[in-house]
Scaffold this motif. Sequence first.
Motif, short mmCIF file in Angstrom:
data_model
loop_
_atom_site.label_atom_id
_atom_site.label_comp_id
_atom_site.label_asym_id
_atom_site.label_seq_id
_atom_site.Cartn_x
_atom_site.Cartn_y
_atom_site.Cartn_z
N ARG A 50 19.22 10.59 -13.49
CA ARG A 50 19.21 11.62 -14.55
C ARG A 50 20.54 11.71 -15.30
O ARG A 50 20.82 12.72 -15.93
N GLN A 51 21.33 10.65 -15.24
CA GLN A 51 22.59 10.61 -15.99
C GLN A 51 22.33 9.92 -17.33
O GLN A 51 21.41 9.12 -17.47
N PRO A 52 23.15 10.19 -18.35
CA PRO A 52 22.99 9.51 -19.64
C PRO A 52 23.15 8.00 -19.48
O PRO A 52 24.09 7.54 -18.82
N LEU A 53 22.23 7.23 -20.07
CA LEU A 53 22.28 5.77 -19.95
C LEU A 53 23.56 5.20 -20.51
O LEU A 53 24.08 4.21 -19.99
N THR A 54 24.08 5.80 -21.57
CA THR A 54 25.32 5.27 -22.16
C THR A 54 26.48 5.33 -21.19
O THR A 54 27.41 4.54 -21.28
N GLU A 55 26.44 6.25 -20.25
CA GLU A 55 27.49 6.36 -19.25
C GLU A 55 27.11 5.64 -17.96
O GLU A 55 27.93 4.92 -17.38
N SER A 56 25.88 5.83 -17.50
CA SER A 56 25.50 5.30 -16.19
C SER A 56 25.37 3.79 -16.17
O SER A 56 25.41 3.18 -15.10
N LEU A 106 32.49 2.11 -16.27
CA LEU A 106 32.39 3.32 -15.45
C LEU A 106 31.77 3.04 -14.08
O LEU A 106 31.41 3.98 -13.37
N GLU A 107 31.66 1.77 -13.72
CA GLU A 107 31.01 1.42 -12.45
C GLU A 107 31.61 2.15 -11.25
O GLU A 107 30.89 2.58 -10.35
N GLU A 108 32.91 2.31 -11.23
CA GLU A 108 33.57 2.95 -10.10
C GLU A 108 33.76 4.46 -10.29
O GLU A 108 34.40 5.11 -9.47
N ALA A 109 33.21 5.01 -11.36
CA ALA A 109 33.44 6.42 -11.69
C ALA A 109 32.44 7.37 -11.03
O ALA A 109 32.57 8.57 -11.16
N TRP A 110 31.49 6.83 -10.29
CA TRP A 110 30.41 7.67 -9.77
C TRP A 110 30.58 7.96 -8.29
O TRP A 110 31.10 7.17 -7.53
N ARG A 111 30.14 9.13 -7.91
CA ARG A 111 30.11 9.54 -6.51
C ARG A 111 28.68 9.98 -6.24
O ARG A 111 28.04 10.61 -7.07
N ALA A 112 28.17 9.68 -5.08
CA ALA A 112 26.81 10.06 -4.73
C ALA A 112 26.79 10.63 -3.32
O ALA A 112 27.68 10.35 -2.51
N GLU A 113 25.81 11.43 -3.05
CA GLU A 113 25.64 11.97 -1.71
C GLU A 113 24.15 11.93 -1.37
O GLU A 113 23.31 12.01 -2.25
#
Length: 108
Positions: free
Chosen positions: A42-48, A53-60
């Motif tokens: 559910r993140q914007p495709l332009t960012e995700s 930005l590959e290393e910019a995400w955190r998930a749980e």
Amino acid sequence: MPRSLFLGRPMPGPGEPLWLDDDRAWALALLQVEAETCTGCRQPLTESMDPALEEAWRAEVVLCHACATAGRTAEHYRQHGGDAHGANVRVHRRKEATPWPTVQSTSG
């Protein structure tokens, strides 16, 4: 439901439009936002999907106990010969389940 009705506009009378031009514009804008959103996270495709930005995400990992129960029920159904094509699992809260978590008071 048209946005204007949701926001309190009275129900239109006979011969009056249900959807106003502004309602249609909001609906089309929502379709555009949804089309530009990843269906998984559910993140914007332009960012995700931006390699920068590959290393910019955190998930749980979070666990929905209702979904887990549904998954186990569906798996049990399949393992015992049930045809899963078209099968849906309906989840209900057990009547004997505590409606809200209770917390013991430590004050006395």
